[in-house]
Design a protein around this motif. Structure first.
Motif, short mmCIF file in Angstrom:
data_model
loop_
_atom_site.label_atom_id
_atom_site.label_comp_id
_atom_site.label_asym_id
_atom_site.label_seq_id
_atom_site.Cartn_x
_atom_site.Cartn_y
_atom_site.Cartn_z
N PRO A 158 0.74 -1.41 -0.04
CA PRO A 158 0.00 0.01 -0.06
C PRO A 158 0.83 1.40 0.07
CG PRO A 158 0.06 -0.74 2.33
CD PRO A 158 0.62 -1.79 1.37
N PRO A 159 0.50 2.30 -0.56
CA PRO A 159 1.12 3.41 -0.69
C PRO A 159 1.09 4.05 0.59
CG PRO A 159 -1.15 3.96 -1.71
CD PRO A 159 -0.96 2.50 -1.38
N ILE A 160 2.41 4.91 0.80
CA ILE A 160 2.52 5.54 2.24
C ILE A 160 2.12 7.08 2.27
CG2 ILE A 160 4.16 6.24 3.82
CD1 ILE A 160 6.00 4.19 2.85
N ASP A 161 1.35 7.35 3.09
CA ASP A 161 0.67 8.61 3.27
C ASP A 161 2.12 9.45 3.90
OD1 ASP A 161 -0.27 11.19 3.72
OD2 ASP A 161 -1.90 10.52 4.96
N LEU A 162 2.75 10.25 3.13
CA LEU A 162 3.82 11.15 3.81
C LEU A 162 3.25 12.20 4.89
CD1 LEU A 162 6.02 11.34 0.54
CD2 LEU A 162 6.11 9.76 2.52
N THR A 163 2.11 12.60 4.93
CA THR A 163 1.51 13.78 5.58
C THR A 163 1.92 13.84 7.01
OG1 THR A 163 -0.39 14.04 3.96
CG2 THR A 163 -0.30 15.30 6.18
N PRO A 164 1.51 12.55 7.58
CA PRO A 164 2.04 12.35 9.29
C PRO A 164 3.35 12.54 9.48
CG PRO A 164 0.41 10.60 8.43
CD PRO A 164 0.90 11.44 7.16
N PHE A 165 4.42 12.48 8.45
CA PHE A 165 5.63 12.37 8.69
C PHE A 165 6.26 13.79 8.41
CE2 PHE A 165 4.74 8.17 7.49
CZ PHE A 165 5.30 7.23 8.67
N SER A 166 5.43 14.93 8.47
CA SER A 166 5.93 16.27 8.49
C SER A 166 6.53 16.75 9.69
CB SER A 166 4.72 17.20 8.07
OG SER A 166 3.97 16.83 7.03
N ARG A 167 7.74 17.17 9.68
CA ARG A 167 8.59 17.74 10.76
C ARG A 167 8.01 19.29 11.35
NH1 ARG A 167 14.72 17.32 9.27
NH2 ARG A 167 14.96 17.70 11.68
N PRO A 168 8.03 19.28 12.65
CA PRO A 168 8.55 18.54 13.64
C PRO A 168 7.55 17.75 14.26
CG PRO A 168 7.86 20.65 14.50
CD PRO A 168 7.74 20.93 12.93
N PHE A 169 7.99 16.31 14.55
CA PHE A 169 7.04 15.43 15.10
C PHE A 169 6.60 15.97 16.60
CE2 PHE A 169 9.62 11.65 13.09
CZ PHE A 169 9.12 12.36 12.05
#
Length: 571
Positions: free
Chosen positions: A329-340
């Motif tokens: 499945p494709p990875i949603d990159l939105t949650p990995f926006s910095r800073p965590f």
């Protein structure tokens, strides 16, 4: 030799999706196919000889990606691969699909295009014998069919290199059959292979990440007198050379920090670790760990580096999924926006529980906290009270803090000192509690990485080792054991590593350390919830079951008993 049974009715065979295939049926298939190949003098397992320059199928597809329809390349090349399907169009034309290195290409064997003098009878014999699962060599030229399919047009009759004596299924979904036949699972189910390929690419990404930042990769001992570097139960084995039992490492931490003392300011290791504990969806006794140690790095540096690493890994894996690992499945990159996001351990837990925690360094901290939970009607899960304060706090964090990472990465910072015996500690100005310069990053309520500023005071480190040992012995006594640790009851073996304390006396610079279970990252980016999917042959229970099944088959009762003790036809 008796005549070979006809295989025509066997060729469309598909393994059952529920339940294992009939072993008697498979044995008959093997015997029938073996006899048919022997009669045709094709069961040779020949040495590899090339008719032309060998080429990988991925390179073939890349080189001739733009070849026009109807054009035949001048260069003659040789491809090797496994037959996925065979389609016969009369006595002079055979189509087949060939797979190698995870990519497919179509092949055409047209009697009129063969340049090696093959007669009609030879092509008909090939068409009769060629079967799904056979490994063949094809020499020919690239072309593109009127239907637009990139194809290798054979100029020599394809050669059978390795016959498939066991039928290759077209569908395989039964979990038990997949586990016991991982090689077939990989040949049939692209997702199985893509997860393992993602793991390989991810390990390369980690190595490249650290090398680009001037880290050096060292290898540290896997066998040692005692296991240290984490709180876990080790495996022990007998070593004849040193006349004593030795332990498989549970973590490389203390070895790597010795290297920092020795002047290696940036060091990392990727390798196996072993913990003699339970198996579940996210844990396996054997796993791959990645640890790095960075002299003169503090907690803020570790957090920034972790954000860069995880965000970069997410982008890298998504690029692979979009191009190569298309079954994932494709990875949603939105949650990995910095800073965590960050959540401080004690304030966050106090907010969730609704009361202020008692002093966690007092001798009565465990009963005081249990009494407070009871007073506020907060149940424990599991209901049996933990035997140590660190264990209780870990349970509370799992219930009330870690779920905050459900949708995006979360750093849980500044754990109580009892949970981090190898980390530097300080008094939190907001709560007045003694806490560690430590953080863990979670995603989907799963720990991805653990990091802290390393304790470099040898006197304080020894005091923490003693406190950890006292705690472990107290847990063992509460569990009804002998207090020595490492027994069958599952208590972790804890020992004071005096040689490490002595090494600290030579001066460990202020250092930031970081550790991550590689399988956790693979699970995150592949979309699987089972660690066994990320291991080449499943978890330890699967591996032991597989080797036990192999031993049971040694008496000639296996799937293909005729292979027991058989010799090659070339011997």
């Amino acid at each position: 030799m008796r005549p070979a049974p006809s295989l025509q009715f066997l060729r469309p065979y598909t393994w059952k999706s529920a339940g294992a295939p009939n072993p008697a049926y498979l044995r008959f298939f093997h015997l029938a196919r073996q006899q048919e190949l022997e009669q045709a003098n094709a069961l040779k397992y020949p040495r590899l000889r090339h008719n032309g320059p060998p080429m990988r199928i991925p390179d073939f597809r890349h080189k001739y990606a733009q070849i026009p329809q109807g054009t035949v390349a001048e260069e003659e090349v040789t491809l090797h691969g496994r037959v996925q399907s065979v389609r016969r169009a009369g006595s002079k034309l055979v189509f087949f699909d060939l797979k190698g290195e995870f990519e497919n290409v179509q092949g055409i064997c047209n009697l009129g295009k063969l340049e090696d003098g093959t007669a009609v009878r030879g092509l008909k014999e090939l068409a009769r014998l060629l079967n799904r699962g056979d490994i063949i060599s094809v020499t020919g030229k690239a072309t593109r069919t009127p239907a637009g399919e990139l194809t290798i047009q054979a100029t020599h009759l394809p050669q059978l290199l390795t016959p498939g004596l066991v039928p290759l299924p077209t569908k395989l979904v039964d979990e038990e059959v997949r586990t016991q036949n991982r090689h077939l699972d990989m040949l049939v189910n692209q997702r199985t292979t893509d997860i393992l390929r993602l793991r390989s690419y991810l390990i390369k990404y980690l190595r490249d990440f650290f090398h680009e930042r001037d880290f050096l990769e060292f290898q540290t001992p896997i066998l040692a007198g005692d296991a240290s570097g984490a709180t876990a139960t080790p495996f022990t084995v007998s070593a004849k050379t040193v006349s004593r039992d030795v332990a498989l490492r549970i973590a490389p931490e203390l070895w790597l920090k010795r290297l920092v003392v020795g002047g290696v300011d940036r060091v990392f290791e990727l390798g196996p670790a072993f913990r003699n504990e339970g198996i579940d969806q996210t844990h396996n006794p054997e796993f791959t760990i990645c640890e790095f140690y960075h002299a003169y790095a503090n907690l803020d540096n570790l957090i920034a580096l972790t954000e860069t690493l995880i965000r970069g890994a997410a982008e890298h894996c998504q690029a692979l999924i979009a191009t190569k690992l298309t079954s994932l499945p494709p990875i949603d990159l939105t949650p990995f926006s910095r800073p965590f996001r960050q959540a401080e351990f004690i304030p966050t837990l106090q907010s969730a529980l609704g009361f202020t925690l008692p002093p966690l360094t007092s001798a009565t901290a465990l009963p005081d906290l249990l009494a407070a939970l009871d007073k506020h009607n907060i149940p424990l899960d599991p209901p049996t009270p933990p035997t140590s304060l660190a264990q209780l706090l870990d349970h509370l964090a799992a219930a009330h803090i870690e779920p905050l990472s459900a949708d995006a990465p979360l750093f849980i910072t500044h754990h109580p000192v009892c949970m981090s015996p190898l980390a530097k500690s300080f008094v939190c100005p907001a709560t007045g509690q003694h806490v560690s310069a430590r953080t863990e990053v979670f995603m989907g309520a799963r720990e991805l990485a653990n990091m802290y500023e390393e304790e470099n005071d040898p006197f304080e480190q020894r005091r923490k080792f003693v406190a950890q040992l006292d705690q472990a012995q107290g847990q063992a006594v509460a569990a009804g054991e002998d207090g020595e640790g490492g027994g069958a009851g599952g208590q972790a073996a804890v020992a004071i590593d005096e040689s490490y304390v002595h090494a600290l006396g030579s001066g460990l610079p202020p250092t930031g350390g970081w550790g991550c279970g590689v399988e956790r990252l693979v699970m995150l980016f592949s979309g699987t919830r089972r660690i066994s999917d990320c291991l080449s042959f499943g978890n330890l229970r699967n591996v032991v079951g597989l080797t036990a099944a192999g031993a049971a088959a040694g008496g000639g009762k296996g799937l293909v008993p005729e292979l027991q003790g058989a010799k090659s036809r070339d011997e």
